[in-house]
Design an enzyme around this catalytic site. Structure first.
Site, mmCIF file in Angstrom:
data_model
loop_
_atom_site.group_PDB
_atom_site.id
_atom_site.type_symbol
_atom_site.label_atom_id
_atom_site.label_comp_id
_atom_site.label_asym_id
_atom_site.label_seq_id
_atom_site.Cartn_x
_atom_site.Cartn_y
_atom_site.Cartn_z
ATOM 1 N N GLY A 15 0.857 -1.196 0.000
ATOM 2 C CA GLY A 15 0.000 0.000 0.000
ATOM 3 C C GLY A 15 0.881 1.229 0.000
ATOM 4 C CG MET A 16 3.921 1.706 -2.384
ATOM 5 S SD MET A 16 5.295 2.304 -1.355
ATOM 6 C CE MET A 16 4.975 1.454 0.170
ATOM 7 C CG ASN A 38 -0.270 0.766 -4.488
ATOM 8 O OD1 ASN A 38 -0.540 1.112 -3.341
ATOM 9 N ND2 ASN A 38 -1.120 0.928 -5.486
ATOM 10 C CG ASN A 107 -7.866 4.304 11.349
ATOM 11 O OD1 ASN A 107 -7.212 4.013 12.352
ATOM 12 N ND2 ASN A 107 -8.016 5.542 10.924
ATOM 13 C CB SER A 133 -2.597 7.969 15.985
ATOM 14 O OG SER A 133 -3.089 9.299 15.965
ATOM 15 N N GLY A 135 -1.411 10.925 11.345
ATOM 16 C CA GLY A 135 -1.603 11.424 9.981
ATOM 17 C C GLY A 135 -0.337 11.248 9.163
ATOM 18 C CE LYS A 188 -5.560 6.062 15.094
ATOM 19 N NZ LYS A 188 -6.169 6.171 13.852
ATOM 20 C CG HIS A 191 -6.152 7.862 19.250
ATOM 21 N ND1 HIS A 191 -6.493 8.389 18.013
ATOM 22 C CD2 HIS A 191 -5.081 8.574 19.674
ATOM 23 C CE1 HIS A 191 -5.663 9.371 17.708
ATOM 24 N NE2 HIS A 191 -4.794 9.507 18.701
ATOM 25 C CG ASN A 192 -9.315 7.468 15.272
ATOM 26 O OD1 ASN A 192 -8.193 7.552 15.745
ATOM 27 N ND2 ASN A 192 -9.527 7.291 13.989
ATOM 28 C CD GLU A 195 -8.524 12.015 15.417
ATOM 29 O OE1 GLU A 195 -7.526 11.304 15.643
ATOM 30 O OE2 GLU A 195 -9.093 12.048 14.299
ATOM 31 C CE LYS A 266 -10.743 8.961 5.732
ATOM 32 N NZ LYS A 266 -10.030 9.723 6.778
ATOM 33 N NE ARG A 293 -16.111 14.755 13.284
ATOM 34 C CZ ARG A 293 -14.934 14.194 13.034
ATOM 35 N NH1 ARG A 293 -14.786 13.406 11.993
ATOM 36 N NH2 ARG A 293 -13.903 14.411 13.833
ATOM 37 N NE ARG A 449 -37.058 -1.671 32.969
ATOM 38 C CZ ARG A 449 -36.546 -2.730 33.565
ATOM 39 N NH1 ARG A 449 -36.284 -2.682 34.864
ATOM 40 N NH2 ARG A 449 -36.276 -3.818 32.903
#
Ligand code: 6PG
Length: 476
Positions: A15-16, A38, A107, A133, A135, A188, A191-192, A195, A266, A293, A449
């Site tokens: 994956g380039m 790739n 991710n 993480s 970027g 992760k 973490h997001n 974020e 995402k 969002r 209830r």
């Protein structure tokens, strides 16, 4: 020359695109011989042409790419999360051998990682799911790394991972073994989620300073820059100060004012939120940030309602509003991290991982998007008490909450009276008040209830579950 004799490369990167190529160059910088591949060879050709590096070579045939690697072969996958990862894994399984290692650095959803871990294991290969993480810049010059997989195998990857990871102020690499199978990607994911909450809180502070404080972009830039010199110092506050200073290259004024008021996602924040509901942990601030969002995308509806729902015509903001907002941001940030770390604690039990929360906080100190001096305090809190049930229990954070709570109350009240939406800050305040309330009205919920569904209720003065024959006191 046989293929084995030609195997001179230390590691392969599949994956380039932006993240993969930067991670590969980072490894090459640290003296590792990196093979890049790739699916579309043109992408690799372009990377090699643009960034020629003595330690990096491009490969255009999968078999040759894999054969170039020293045994046990190690391939880092950096492709789009989802189906592409499965396809790449299967193509690698077909050319790799028992004992080789596949590391997914994208991710990926942690449950996919758990499934893939087993799938790869069944073929006699080893699998790592690694959160990355920071970027593009982080990948190139030092990301925060969250590898999950086999503990023993981690030792063999450690020299490469620690070399390329960001280094915290004390020189320690921002990389630690997280746990088995999906633990790295889980960490992760949260973490997001944090974020998202962090970014939403900063966006709310901007709205408040703009509308309650009347601050211009230039003033906002200065204020965030100043905040970045204190306890709020962080990557996100730093880039925010830059953003408000940026001129529009296609017109007049600052670029920020020309950007559509609508943000995408995402999915990692949403996964965190769904997961927290499944685990029964309140991460309402992360959910609020996701929803903010989502709502931001309803541009037409918002435009329409802005003309139909009455806005408040007057409000008051105190003179100290900027300092109140700063304190509110800090306090709400404590709550967001308390919620995220509570989710880690619950996940450790749920998935049988040994998550060292202090170590996790320490690898967020540099390299990643949420890096902040604040993380030093979280690291210290867990060093003092690794069993801390909530971050809000730590003396330092507790004192901060008590000190800043009047500011948060004033800011949320001012936002409500001025009609400025601050869902994350409101959630923070409500989480604090819920945490400190011995009366939440849940006795009434139990009664309801039991009334409509005979779900039983518990008594304050006796053990056991009771059902009551509720009477209809009011008839229609
Ligand atoms: C990081 C970021 C990175 C990416 C997010 C953005 O830690 O480096 O989190 O992984 O920027 O995927 O997520 P959204 O597109 O959902 O905002």
């Amino acid at each position: 020359m046989s293929q084995d004799n030609a195997a001179t490369m230390d590691i392969g990167v599949y994956g380039m695109a932006v993240m993969g190529s930067n991670l590969a160059l980072n490894m090459a910088d640290h003296g590792f011989k990196v093979a890049g591949f790739n699916r579309h060879g043109d992408v690799t050709r372009e990377v090699i042409a643009k960034h020629p590096h003595p330690n990096m070579s491009g490969f255009y045939d999968l078999q040759e790419f894999v054969s170039s690697l020293k045994k046990p072969r190690r391939v880092v996958i950096m492709v789009k999360a989802g189906k592409p990862v499965d396809l790449v894994i299967d193509s690698l399984i077909s050319v790799m051998e028992k004992g080789d290692v596949i590391i997914d650095a994208g991710n990926s959803f942690f449950k996919d990682t758990i499934r893939r871990f087993q799938h790869v294991d069944e073929h006699g290969l080893h699998y790592f799911g690694m959160g990355v993480s920071g970027g593009e810049k982080g990948a190139r010059f030092g990301p925060s790394l969250m590898p999950g997989g086999s503990r023993d195998l981690y030792e063999s990857l450690r020299p490469i991972l620690e070399a390329i990871a960001a280094k915290a102020k004390d020189g320690k690499p921002c990389c630690t073994f997280i746990g088995t199978d999906g633990a790295g990607h889980y960490v992760k994911m949260v973490h997001n989620g944090i974020e998202y909450a962090d970014m939403q809180l900063i966006a709310e502070s901007y709205l408040l300073m703009k509308h309650l404080g009347g601050k211009s972009n230039a003033e906002l830039s200065r204020i965030y820059h100043e905040w970045n010199g204190g306890e709020l110092k962080s990557y996100l506050i730093g880039i925010t100060a830059d953003i408000f200073a940026e001129k529009d290259d296609k017109g007049s004024g600052e670029l920020v004012d020309k950007i559509v008021d609508s943000a995408g996602q995402k999915g990692t924040g949403r996964w965190t939120s769904i997961q927290s509901l499944e685990q029964g942990v309140d991460t309402a601030m992360i959910t609020a940030a996701c929803n903010a969002r989502v709502m931001s995308n309803l541009l037409e509806e918002r435009e329409n309602f802005s003309k139909r729902i009455v806005a408040p015509d007057s409000w008051e903001a105190n003179e100290n509003i900027v300092e109140d907002i700063r304190r509110s941001l800090y306090t709400a940030k404590i709550v967001a991290y308390a919620q995220g770390f509570a989710l880690y604690r619950s996940a450790a039990k749920e998935f049988g991982w040994h998550l060292d929360l202090g170590r996790i906080a320490s690898i967020f100190r540099a390299g990643c998007i949420i890096q902040a001096v604040f993380l030093d305090k979280i690291t210290e809190a867990y060093q003092k008490n690794p069993q801390l049930a909530s971050l809000m229990e730590d003396e330092f954070f507790l004192a901060k909450i008590n000190e800043n709570l009047p500011s948060l109350r004033r800011v949320v009240a001012a936002a409500a009276s001025a009609g400025i939406p601050v869902p994350a800050m409101m959630n923070a305040l409500s989480y604090i008040d819920t945490s400190r309330s011995t009366q939440l009205g849940a006795n009434l919920i139990q009664a309801q209830r039991d009334y409509f569904g005979a779900h039983t209720y518990q008594r304050t003065d006796a053990e056991g579950a009771y059902h009551h024959a509720w009477q209809e006191h009011y008839k229609e």
